[in-house]
Design a protein around this motif. Structure first.
Motif, PDB file in Angstrom:
ATOM      1  N   PHE A 138      30.286  50.031  33.479  1.00 52.34           N
ATOM      2  CA  PHE A 138      28.926  49.651  33.088  1.00 52.34           C
ATOM      3  C   PHE A 138      28.579  48.281  33.681  1.00 52.34           C
ATOM      4  O   PHE A 138      27.712  47.576  33.167  1.00 52.34           O
ATOM      5  N   TYR A 139      29.262  47.949  34.777  1.00 53.03           N
ATOM      6  CA  TYR A 139      29.062  46.646  35.402  1.00 53.03           C
ATOM      7  C   TYR A 139      27.993  46.677  36.494  1.00 53.03           C
ATOM      8  O   TYR A 139      27.405  45.651  36.826  1.00 53.03           O
ATOM      9  N   GLY A 140      27.762  47.852  37.078  1.00 60.41           N
ATOM     10  CA  GLY A 140      26.759  47.958  38.122  1.00 60.41           C
ATOM     11  C   GLY A 140      27.291  47.820  39.522  1.00 60.41           C
ATOM     12  O   GLY A 140      26.562  48.021  40.496  1.00 60.41           O
ATOM     13  N   SER A 158      42.332  58.906  41.806  1.00 62.82           N
ATOM     14  CA  SER A 158      42.155  58.761  43.242  1.00 62.82           C
ATOM     15  C   SER A 158      42.067  57.286  43.573  1.00 62.82           C
ATOM     16  O   SER A 158      42.003  56.442  42.700  1.00 62.82           O
ATOM     17  N   HIS A 159      42.076  56.977  44.841  1.00 59.59           N
ATOM     18  CA  HIS A 159      41.951  55.594  45.261  1.00 59.59           C
ATOM     19  C   HIS A 159      40.596  55.374  45.911  1.00 59.59           C
ATOM     20  O   HIS A 159      40.435  54.469  46.733  1.00 59.59           O
ATOM     21  N   THR A 160      39.596  56.156  45.551  1.00 55.82           N
ATOM     22  CA  THR A 160      38.303  56.016  46.189  1.00 55.82           C
ATOM     23  C   THR A 160      37.659  54.677  45.898  1.00 55.82           C
ATOM     24  O   THR A 160      36.804  54.215  46.624  1.00 55.82           O
ATOM     25  N   ALA A 161      38.113  54.011  44.822  1.00 54.66           N
ATOM     26  CA  ALA A 161      37.548  52.705  44.496  1.00 54.66           C
ATOM     27  C   ALA A 161      38.077  51.614  45.399  1.00 54.66           C
ATOM     28  O   ALA A 161      37.597  50.506  45.368  1.00 54.66           O
ATOM     29  N   ARG A 162      39.079  51.918  46.191  1.00 56.97           N
ATOM     30  CA  ARG A 162      39.624  50.907  47.051  1.00 56.97           C
ATOM     31  C   ARG A 162      38.634  50.547  48.137  1.00 56.97           C
ATOM     32  O   ARG A 162      38.577  49.424  48.589  1.00 56.97           O
ATOM     33  N   ALA A 176      37.688  41.925  42.724  1.00 62.09           N
ATOM     34  CA  ALA A 176      37.879  43.139  41.925  1.00 62.09           C
ATOM     35  C   ALA A 176      36.728  44.128  42.019  1.00 62.09           C
ATOM     36  O   ALA A 176      36.820  45.228  41.471  1.00 62.09           O
ATOM     37  N   PHE A 177      35.648  43.756  42.718  1.00 61.46           N
ATOM     38  CA  PHE A 177      34.495  44.640  42.850  1.00 61.46           C
ATOM     39  C   PHE A 177      33.972  44.592  44.281  1.00 61.46           C
ATOM     40  O   PHE A 177      34.019  43.553  44.942  1.00 61.46           O
ATOM     41  N   THR A 178      33.480  45.729  44.744  1.00 60.53           N
ATOM     42  CA  THR A 178      32.791  45.755  46.025  1.00 60.53           C
ATOM     43  C   THR A 178      31.329  45.374  45.816  1.00 60.53           C
ATOM     44  O   THR A 178      30.871  45.194  44.686  1.00 60.53           O
ATOM     45  N   ASP A 179      30.582  45.262  46.914  1.00 60.37           N
ATOM     46  CA  ASP A 179      29.141  44.999  46.812  1.00 60.37           C
ATOM     47  C   ASP A 179      28.338  46.281  46.609  1.00 60.37           C
ATOM     48  O   ASP A 179      27.120  46.237  46.464  1.00 60.37           O
ATOM     49  N   GLU A 180      29.046  47.413  46.586  1.00 61.62           N
ATOM     50  CA  GLU A 180      28.379  48.711  46.445  1.00 61.62           C
ATOM     51  C   GLU A 180      27.894  48.912  45.015  1.00 61.62           C
ATOM     52  O   GLU A 180      28.694  48.879  44.074  1.00 61.62           O
ATOM     53  N   PRO A 181      26.603  49.148  44.816  1.00 59.58           N
ATOM     54  CA  PRO A 181      26.111  49.389  43.451  1.00 59.58           C
ATOM     55  C   PRO A 181      26.567  50.752  42.939  1.00 59.58           C
ATOM     56  O   PRO A 181      26.820  51.677  43.721  1.00 59.58           O
ATOM     57  N   THR A 182      26.677  50.889  41.651  1.00 59.70           N
ATOM     58  CA  THR A 182      27.094  52.150  41.058  1.00 59.70           C
ATOM     59  C   THR A 182      26.370  52.359  39.743  1.00 59.70           C
ATOM     60  O   THR A 182      26.018  51.399  39.052  1.00 59.70           O
TER      61      THR A 182
END
Length: 294
Positions: A205-207, A290-294, A270-276
């Motif tokens: 829920f961080y965005g 999975s490691h898709t968050a890498r 710990a976070f990418t710049d990609e919004p979610t």
């Protein structure tokens, strides 16, 4: 085992959270030691795949049972099944845990509570069933996997931090209570960041999309500590990870500086710049790691 009792030629090991990450690697390591394994996780289908790998790796026997550790009755049924099949349990490793990312007020109540139920109450359920059995047979090792975040707080994982701080206290209490119980050993293993699929499957829920931090160690590093603990003749607690001790020192000795720096540090690593979009992730049901968050 106690010093007065020889280690069984074939250990019986019960592993919670065995479907992925540290739990899966732990199962494979004990399989190489030709143990008998009872594997548990919420996803029984994934467990069967892990069981096949364990048999190929040398496990004498493997049984699986879908188990939500937040349910004390399910945990006890797992132990009853393992004891009925093997006659005893020698080692219990509790690896199951979930997390959620986001500011405290943005995390839904039910998600926050779910993290506490799994990580703290679930671990207590496992400990209760394990210790009742170990005290009867006067031998056994209980390993509870905590976290660096059980002794140092960080933002954006408040539920996880709260659960792991409490778990660290539970480990210490259990060690104290079992000091005079022959053969019963309690171990706390406290990893820093670990390179697993938890970042991809967690509720968020961080965005922004979480990722495996560059400071993460491999699951095998944690497994080495687990196995060494269960080969000891005494209870133990251990921090595992190259950044653990520096982080603890900064948290305790330079609290103002630590609090000022930890937020920017986590946002950078710990976070990418990609919004979610907001997601419940695996808060309520298992998801494929999975490691898709890498």
């Amino acid at each position: 085992m106690s010093s007065s009792q020889p280690r069984p030629a074939t250990e019986v090991v019960v592993i919670m959270g065995a479907s992925s990450g540290i739990g899966k690697e732990t199962a494979l390591r004990y399989a190489h030691r030709r143990a008998r394994l009872a594997l548990a996780a919420r996803s029984e289908e994934t467990l069967r795949q892990v069981a096949a790998e364990c048999r190929d790796a040398g496990a004498v026997d493997v049984v699986v049972q879908g188990t939500d550790i937040a349910d004390a009755d399910q945990v006890q049924r797992l132990f009853d099944m393992a004891i009925a099949r093997y006659g005893r349990v020698d080692v219990v490793v509790q690896c199951a845990a979930i997390t959620t990312f986001g500011r405290f007020e943005d995390v839904p109540v039910e998600v926050f509570d779910g993290v506490i139920r799994t990580n703290l109450l679930g671990a207590a359920n496992v400990a209760r069933s394990a210790l009742n059995h170990f005290q009867q047979q006067q031998s056994g090792h209980l390993v509870l996997i905590g976290s660096l975040l059980g002794v140092t707080a960080v933002p954006y994982q408040s539920a996880y931090v709260a659960s792991k701080f409490a778990l660290c206290g539970l480990v210490r209490s259990l060690r104290q209570e079992n000091r005079q119980v022959p053969g019963v050993k309690v171990h706390g293993i406290y990893p820093g960041p670990v390179d697993t699929g938890v970042y991809a499957t967690a509720s968020n829920f961080y965005g922004r999309t979480p990722r495996v931090p560059p400071t993460a160690v491999s699951p095998s590093t944690i497994v080495e500590a687990i196995v060494r603990a269960t080969d000891r003749q005494t209870s133990s607690e251990r921090q595992v990870g190259w950044m653990n001790r520096p982080a603890i020192m900064a948290y305790r000795l330079l609290p103002s500086l630590y609090d000022a720096m930890v937020g920017p540090f986590l946002r950078a690593v710990a976070f990418t710049d990609e919004p979610t979009e907001a997601s419940n992730g695996n808060a309520f049901e298992a998801q494929p790691a999975s490691h898709t968050a890498r």
